[in-house]
Design a protein around this motif. Structure first.
Motif, PDB file in Angstrom:
ATOM      1  N   ILE A 150       0.825  -1.211   0.000  1.00 38.49           N
ATOM      2  CA  ILE A 150       0.000   0.000   0.000  1.00 38.49           C
ATOM      3  C   ILE A 150       0.863   1.266   0.000  1.00 38.49           C
ATOM      4  O   ILE A 150       0.556   2.243  -0.695  1.00 38.49           O
ATOM      5  CB  ILE A 150      -0.996  -0.001   1.188  1.00 38.49           C
ATOM      6  N   GLY A 151       1.969   1.248   0.749  1.00 40.88           N
ATOM      7  CA  GLY A 151       2.852   2.404   0.783  1.00 40.88           C
ATOM      8  C   GLY A 151       3.679   2.542  -0.482  1.00 40.88           C
ATOM      9  O   GLY A 151       3.885   3.643  -0.991  1.00 40.88           O
ATOM     10  N   ARG A 152       4.161   1.413  -0.996  1.00 39.69           N
ATOM     11  CA  ARG A 152       4.951   1.450  -2.227  1.00 39.69           C
ATOM     12  C   ARG A 152       4.130   1.985  -3.390  1.00 39.69           C
ATOM     13  O   ARG A 152       4.601   2.817  -4.182  1.00 39.69           O
ATOM     14  CB  ARG A 152       5.477   0.050  -2.562  1.00 39.69           C
ATOM     15  N   ILE A 153       2.880   1.517  -3.509  1.00 41.44           N
ATOM     16  CA  ILE A 153       2.009   1.992  -4.581  1.00 41.44           C
ATOM     17  C   ILE A 153       1.737   3.484  -4.431  1.00 41.44           C
ATOM     18  O   ILE A 153       1.724   4.234  -5.426  1.00 41.44           O
ATOM     19  CB  ILE A 153       0.697   1.182  -4.597  1.00 41.44           C
ATOM     20  N   ALA A 154       1.560   3.952  -3.196  1.00 50.15           N
ATOM     21  CA  ALA A 154       1.331   5.382  -2.959  1.00 50.15           C
ATOM     22  C   ALA A 154       2.537   6.209  -3.392  1.00 50.15           C
ATOM     23  O   ALA A 154       2.388   7.248  -4.053  1.00 50.15           O
ATOM     24  CB  ALA A 154       1.026   5.618  -1.479  1.00 50.15           C
ATOM     25  N   GLU A 155       3.737   5.747  -3.043  1.00 48.32           N
ATOM     26  CA  GLU A 155       4.931   6.507  -3.405  1.00 48.32           C
ATOM     27  C   GLU A 155       5.188   6.456  -4.907  1.00 48.32           C
ATOM     28  O   GLU A 155       5.539   7.480  -5.520  1.00 48.32           O
ATOM     29  CB  GLU A 155       6.142   5.964  -2.642  1.00 48.32           C
TER      30      GLU A 155
END
Length: 409
Positions: free
Chosen positions: A348-353
């Motif tokens: 979820i964080g990787r996709i956001a970044e």
């Protein structure tokens, strides 16, 4: 086409907003006959009954309390629900042939209901919406041991449910890879992304002035300052969210003068959060920039989110399974950038970044979170929010999930 949907979420009206009701409305609006099986928990004091309204049939089944209750009643209730659902379907839906059998986790104990429905409807497609990888998620956060009876028992249940499913729809690419890696017996090609998704409301085109007036009205209603960025964490306040870490992050940032932190929701760890919050309020010397609120009705919550600036997502750092919290959808819908403080396994964080609408840190040291607060306060949050909104439209609308499912029917 006749569709039956089994869920543990209590649904009273198909017009409510939520990842499941939005999807069921999509099926209804596409001309399908929708039958929803949903619990009436013991605390509600209601008996099993079926109603037809708003274009769907809703079968509410009396169960024990299975959400936000003690672990004993939750465990017994989860085991009993399979038989309770099956008996209710036999009684109220026995004359109906189904073409699609939809169900979500939790729980993983729907196997007998699914196989019962498939025996009655041999041509039907069974499709699992995998929202919860159990029992591994419970093992990760220490609810029971890796070598315990509970792990052995529920892992058998998990495998049986997967085998009863013609297709498994996962929340994200990391979920797909995890399920494939740990379930080699299951056909790889039948595991795919069928994401958490929303029906987008056309309320994002108002002029700037009207949105500012609404923002100030909502903030005034809830006692929030109109001149500072508000970081909101909304939703479940439980063990999976790593509430101890969240409290450490709030404690490290509680006297900042450049922003406000708002926590809204309920859950098994709410009292722990409330105890910390009340202890801070007792200090008259403290300029506390944190506000804690109990759960709000969905419509009120959406309005509150819309008046905030940054969305917060927390997950316990011990997770080896890739959770993908649905609270992200509200943040993206209302054009808010996000901070994700999570384990290293979720994407979820990787996709956001990668898509420019958020930042990520591992949920171990509060200094990592503080650094991201500093960073996002210096960022172009309007542009980040717009990128998140466009990503939502391209990936997380109900038609994306609907089309993924319908490709198999």
């Amino acid at each position: 086409m006749n569709i039956i949907f089994l869920t543990l979420i209590n649904i009273n009206s198909i017009e409510e907003r939520g990842i499941y009701t939005d999807l069921m409305r999509k099926f209804r609006d596409e001309g399908h006959n929708v039958f929803i099986v949903s619990p009436f928990e013991r605390r509600m004091g209601k008996k099993t009954h079926i109603t037809k309204s708003e274009g769907v049939s809703l079968l509410n089944v009396r169960t024990l309390n299975i959400q936000k209750t003690n672990i004993v009643e939750k465990g017994i209730g989860t085991l009993l629900i399979e038989k309770q659902y099956q008996n209710a379907i036999k009684k109220y839906l026995s004359g109906i042939s189904f073409d699609l059998i939809l169900y979500s986790t939790p729980p993983i104990t729907f196997t007998n209901v699914v196989t019962f429905l498939k025996r009655k409807n041999p041509k039907a497609v069974s499709y699992l919406l995998l929202k919860d990888i159990f029992p591994q998620n419970a093992i990760d956060i220490g609810l029971f041991g890796e070598k315990s009876f509970f792990k052995w028992y529920f892992r058998r249940k998990e495998i049986a449910l997967y085998k009863a499913s013609d297709c498994i729809g996962c929340m994200s690419p990391a979920n797909v890879e995890y399920v494939r890696k740990h379930n080699k017996y299951y056909p790889e090609g039948n595991i795919e992304v069928a994401p958490n998704s929303v029906e987008l409301k056309e309320n994002h085109q108002e002029d700037f002035t009207s949105k500012q007036i609404e923002r100030e009205t909502i903030r005034s209603k809830y006692g929030l300052p109109s001149d500072l960025p508000v970081f909101i964490y909304g939703g479940n306040i439980g063990k999976p969210q790593g509430i101890d870490y969240l409290i450490k992050c709030l404690d490290a940032n509680k006297e900042r003068k450049d922003c406000v932190f708002l926590v809204v929701g309920n859950g098994t760890e709410y009292q722990k959060m409330a105890t910390w919050y009340e202890s801070q309020k007792l200090n008259p010397q403290l300029h506390l920039n944190v506000k804690l609120m109990d759960k709000l009705p969905k419509e009120d919550y959406d309005m509150l989110v819309r008046s905030c600036d940054v969305g917060l997502i927390f997950l316990d750092h011990r997770f080896t399974i890739p959770n993908y919290p649905s609270r992200l959808l509200s943040y993206l819908e209302y054009k808010m950038p996000v901070i994700c403080a999570t384990d290293v396994n979720t994407d979820i964080g990787r996709i956001a970044e990668e898509n420019g609408y958020g930042y990520w840190c591992e949920s171990i040291k509060p200094e990592g979170f503080t650094a991201l607060v500093d960073k996002i306060l210096q960022s172009d949050r309007v542009s980040m929010g717009e990128r998140g909104y466009q990503f939502l439209k391209q990936n997380y609308l109900v038609e994306h999930t609907y089309n993924a499912i319908m490709a198999h029917v």
